[in-house]
Design a protein around this motif. Structure first.
Motif, PDB file in Angstrom:
ATOM      1  N   ILE A  89       1.038  -1.195   0.185  1.00  0.00           N
ATOM      2  CA  ILE A  89      -0.152  -0.415  -0.224  1.00  0.00           C
ATOM      3  C   ILE A  89       0.873   1.207   0.001  1.00  0.00           C
ATOM      4  CG2 ILE A  89      -1.991  -0.716   1.599  1.00  0.00           C
ATOM      5  CD1 ILE A  89      -0.795   0.408   3.624  1.00  0.00           C
ATOM      6  N   THR A  90       0.222   1.874  -0.097  1.00  0.00           N
ATOM      7  CA  THR A  90       1.198   3.490  -0.879  1.00  0.00           C
ATOM      8  C   THR A  90       0.011   4.877  -0.577  1.00  0.00           C
ATOM      9  OG1 THR A  90       1.037   3.865  -3.056  1.00  0.00           O
ATOM     10  CG2 THR A  90       2.705   2.429  -2.115  1.00  0.00           C
ATOM     11  N   MET A  91       1.306   5.898   0.346  1.00  0.00           N
ATOM     12  CA  MET A  91      -0.227   7.019   0.613  1.00  0.00           C
ATOM     13  C   MET A  91       0.654   8.352   0.608  1.00  0.00           C
ATOM     14  SD  MET A  91       0.628   5.168   3.536  1.00  0.00           S
ATOM     15  CE  MET A  91      -0.873   4.554   3.856  1.00  0.00           C
ATOM     16  N   SER A  92       0.057   8.765  -0.008  1.00  0.00           N
ATOM     17  CA  SER A  92       1.256  10.244  -0.040  1.00  0.00           C
ATOM     18  C   SER A  92       1.766  11.117   1.467  1.00  0.00           C
ATOM     19  CB  SER A  92       0.031  11.615  -1.203  1.00  0.00           C
ATOM     20  OG  SER A  92       1.281  12.634  -0.977  1.00  0.00           O
ATOM     21  N   VAL A  93       2.609  11.642   1.555  1.00  0.00           N
ATOM     22  CA  VAL A  93       3.230  12.427   2.960  1.00  0.00           C
ATOM     23  C   VAL A  93       3.861  12.935   2.530  1.00  0.00           C
ATOM     24  CG1 VAL A  93       2.804   9.717   4.023  1.00  0.00           C
ATOM     25  CG2 VAL A  93       4.938  11.350   3.101  1.00  0.00           C
ATOM     26  N   SER A  94       3.182  14.140   3.440  1.00  0.00           N
ATOM     27  CA  SER A  94       3.861  15.859   3.037  1.00  0.00           C
ATOM     28  C   SER A  94       5.244  15.762   3.938  1.00  0.00           C
ATOM     29  CB  SER A  94       2.915  16.613   4.228  1.00  0.00           C
ATOM     30  OG  SER A  94       1.763  16.628   3.855  1.00  0.00           O
ATOM     31  N   PRO A  95       5.985  16.958   3.579  1.00  0.00           N
ATOM     32  CA  PRO A  95       7.484  17.355   3.944  1.00  0.00           C
ATOM     33  C   PRO A  95       7.286  17.833   4.948  1.00  0.00           C
ATOM     34  CG  PRO A  95       7.011  18.529   1.922  1.00  0.00           C
ATOM     35  CD  PRO A  95       5.933  17.972   2.439  1.00  0.00           C
ATOM     36  N   ALA A  96       9.644  17.052   5.885  1.00  0.00           N
ATOM     37  CA  ALA A  96       9.097  16.743   7.505  1.00  0.00           C
ATOM     38  C   ALA A  96       8.693  18.184   7.821  1.00  0.00           C
ATOM     39  CB  ALA A  96      10.575  16.144   7.186  1.00  0.00           C
ATOM     40  N   LEU A  97       8.165  18.952   8.462  1.00  0.00           N
ATOM     41  CA  LEU A  97       8.266  19.780   8.730  1.00  0.00           C
ATOM     42  C   LEU A  97       9.270  20.037   9.637  1.00  0.00           C
ATOM     43  CD1 LEU A  97       4.526  20.448  10.430  1.00  0.00           C
ATOM     44  CD2 LEU A  97       5.792  21.128   7.950  1.00  0.00           C
ATOM     45  N   ASP A  98       9.697  21.826  10.004  1.00  0.00           N
ATOM     46  CA  ASP A  98      10.674  22.016  10.894  1.00  0.00           C
ATOM     47  C   ASP A  98      10.544  22.583  12.421  1.00  0.00           C
ATOM     48  OD1 ASP A  98      13.455  23.253  11.953  1.00  0.00           O
ATOM     49  OD2 ASP A  98      13.802  25.426  10.742  1.00  0.00           O
ATOM     50  N   LEU A  99      10.741  21.021  13.244  1.00  0.00           N
ATOM     51  CA  LEU A  99       9.579  21.855  14.523  1.00  0.00           C
ATOM     52  C   LEU A  99      11.072  22.070  15.537  1.00  0.00           C
ATOM     53  CD1 LEU A  99       7.975  18.787  14.225  1.00  0.00           C
ATOM     54  CD2 LEU A  99       6.980  21.015  13.944  1.00  0.00           C
ATOM     55  N   PRO A 100      10.658  22.840  16.739  1.00  0.00           N
ATOM     56  CA  PRO A 100      11.018  22.490  17.667  1.00  0.00           C
ATOM     57  C   PRO A 100      12.008  21.691  18.092  1.00  0.00           C
ATOM     58  CG  PRO A 100       9.313  23.879  18.302  1.00  0.00           C
ATOM     59  CD  PRO A 100       8.800  22.511  17.160  1.00  0.00           C
ATOM     60  N   ALA A 101      13.137  21.769  18.532  1.00  0.00           N
ATOM     61  CA  ALA A 101      14.488  20.435  19.267  1.00  0.00           C
ATOM     62  C   ALA A 101      13.468  19.522  19.488  1.00  0.00           C
ATOM     63  CB  ALA A 101      15.178  21.470  19.843  1.00  0.00           C
TER      64      ALA A 101
ATOM     65  N   LEU B 232       8.015  10.549  23.788  1.00  0.00           N
ATOM     66  CA  LEU B 232       9.551  11.003  22.817  1.00  0.00           C
ATOM     67  C   LEU B 232      10.099  10.530  23.991  1.00  0.00           C
ATOM     68  CD1 LEU B 232       7.914  14.257  21.688  1.00  0.00           C
ATOM     69  CD2 LEU B 232       7.677  11.930  21.107  1.00  0.00           C
ATOM     70  N   THR B 233      11.506  10.081  23.387  1.00  0.00           N
ATOM     71  CA  THR B 233      12.674   9.633  24.268  1.00  0.00           C
ATOM     72  C   THR B 233      13.554  10.869  23.503  1.00  0.00           C
ATOM     73  OG1 THR B 233      12.605   7.250  25.045  1.00  0.00           O
ATOM     74  CG2 THR B 233      14.345   8.664  25.204  1.00  0.00           C
ATOM     75  N   PHE B 234      14.085  11.771  24.501  1.00  0.00           N
ATOM     76  CA  PHE B 234      15.418  12.851  23.987  1.00  0.00           C
ATOM     77  C   PHE B 234      16.209  11.896  24.286  1.00  0.00           C
ATOM     78  CE2 PHE B 234      11.021  14.716  25.424  1.00  0.00           C
ATOM     79  CZ  PHE B 234      10.877  15.465  24.120  1.00  0.00           C
ATOM     80  N   THR B 235      17.436  13.301  23.357  1.00  0.00           N
ATOM     81  CA  THR B 235      18.878  12.762  23.715  1.00  0.00           C
ATOM     82  C   THR B 235      19.669  13.278  24.647  1.00  0.00           C
ATOM     83  OG1 THR B 235      19.237  15.528  23.416  1.00  0.00           O
ATOM     84  CG2 THR B 235      19.382  13.796  21.102  1.00  0.00           C
ATOM     85  N   ASP B 236      18.869  13.861  25.890  1.00  0.00           N
ATOM     86  CA  ASP B 236      19.746  13.567  26.941  1.00  0.00           C
ATOM     87  C   ASP B 236      18.864  12.603  28.300  1.00  0.00           C
ATOM     88  OD1 ASP B 236      16.866  14.968  27.930  1.00  0.00           O
ATOM     89  OD2 ASP B 236      17.144  16.273  28.848  1.00  0.00           O
ATOM     90  N   GLY B 237      18.102  11.667  27.303  1.00  0.00           N
ATOM     91  CA  GLY B 237      17.480  10.680  28.678  1.00  0.00           C
ATOM     92  C   GLY B 237      15.864  10.615  29.149  1.00  0.00           C
TER      93      GLY B 237
END
Length: 281
Positions: free
Chosen positions: A184-196, A265-270
């Motif tokens: 299966i396939t579906m169209s997706v939007s480009p990745a957004l520039d979000l806060p860290a 969500l798991t962040f880079t600082d743990g």
């Protein structure tokens, strides 16, 4: 002389024939009427009453009206049951039975392929020929999305089903495929520039039904997000992250494609943060 007079004065004695005749004549007016067959009107009334009783499946407060002479309700019920059975027989013969809601699983990927699903993905390279065949299937399935050379990201394989994002020019598609070419396939939007520490849900949904159902979710994440874990309908899905995009899929989630559990969500600082899936932006 006296005896002769007694026999002719009309006075009967017990045991005499005259006595029996007199008793019968007196009892005759008290005899019941002889039995006669029911008239046509009476038979019609009896049948109407029987039909009304058989048809009365509602509370007694309903007014009862005489019905016209017609086959009894039990015959109608039998006819309807026969029609349904005949219809199902036709569907079975033509292969249409599996398309009925709730009758058998179906979907773009087989039940056996989806049963091999794992919450933690592997790389396509680790899957060898199976991974290569699944990647080729996705490239073929998405060849009409955009133009130019294909760029593959977020590629993984869970069991025997691979998933990836295929971009051509400015267009992108999310693809799930097995090595046999089904997918299966579906169209997706480009990745957004979000806060860290940000996350956003771009595309989600479901395909198929029953054990052939696939649920998926695609979105964007900030640079400090190291892991995304989706928990939904008893499944724990470790998403694949690459270039600011996260992708996840699992079998037999919400039938309408909704996310009903949580996303952690798991962040880079743990550090971690858990969000209720309906609250995802």
């Amino acid at each position: 002389m006296n005896h002769h007079t007694a026999m002719n004065d009309g006075t009967a004695k017990p045991g005499d024939t005259a006595t029996n005749d007199t008793l019968l004549s007196r009892l005759a007016p008290l005899d019941a009427a002889p039995r006669t067959e029911p008239t046509a009107a009476e038979l019609d009334r009896e049948e109407t009453l029987l039909r009304t009783i058989l048809d009365d499946t509602e509370p007694a407060r309903r007014s009862v009206r005489p019905a016209s002479r017609a086959p009894l309700v039990r015959r109608v019920s039998f006819t309807l049951a026969g029609a349904l059975a005949a219809g199902l027989a036709v569907l079975t013969a033509t292969g249409g039975l599996s398309g009925l809601p709730g009758v058998g699983p179906q979907g773009p990927l087989s039940s056996a392929e989806l049963a091999s699903w794992t919450g933690t993905p592997r790389s396509l390279d680790s899957a060898g020929a199976e991974g290569s065949a699944a990647e080729k299937a996705c490239l073929d399935l998405t060849k009409d999305y955009g133009s130019g050379p294909a760029d593959v990201s977020n590629a993984d394989i869970r069991g025997s089903v691979a998933s990836m994002v295929v971009s051509r020019g400015g267009d992108a598609a999310y693809c799930l495929a097995a090595s046999d070419g089904n997918g299966i396939t579906m169209s997706v939007s480009p990745a957004l520039d979000l806060p860290a520490d940000g996350i956003e849900l771009d595309t989600y949904g479901a395909r198929g039904e029953g054990s052939g159902q696939v649920n998926y979710a695609v979105g964007s994440v900030g640079s400090d997000v190291e892991k995304v874990t989706v928990r939904d309908r008893g499944h724990t899905v470790h998403a694949t992250l690459q270039d600011g995009r996260w992708t996840a899929w699992w079998p037999e989630g919400d039938r309408y494609g909704l996310l009903t559990g949580t996303v952690t969500l798991t962040f880079t600082d743990g550090a971690t943060r858990t969000i209720q899936s309906p609250d995802l932006p």
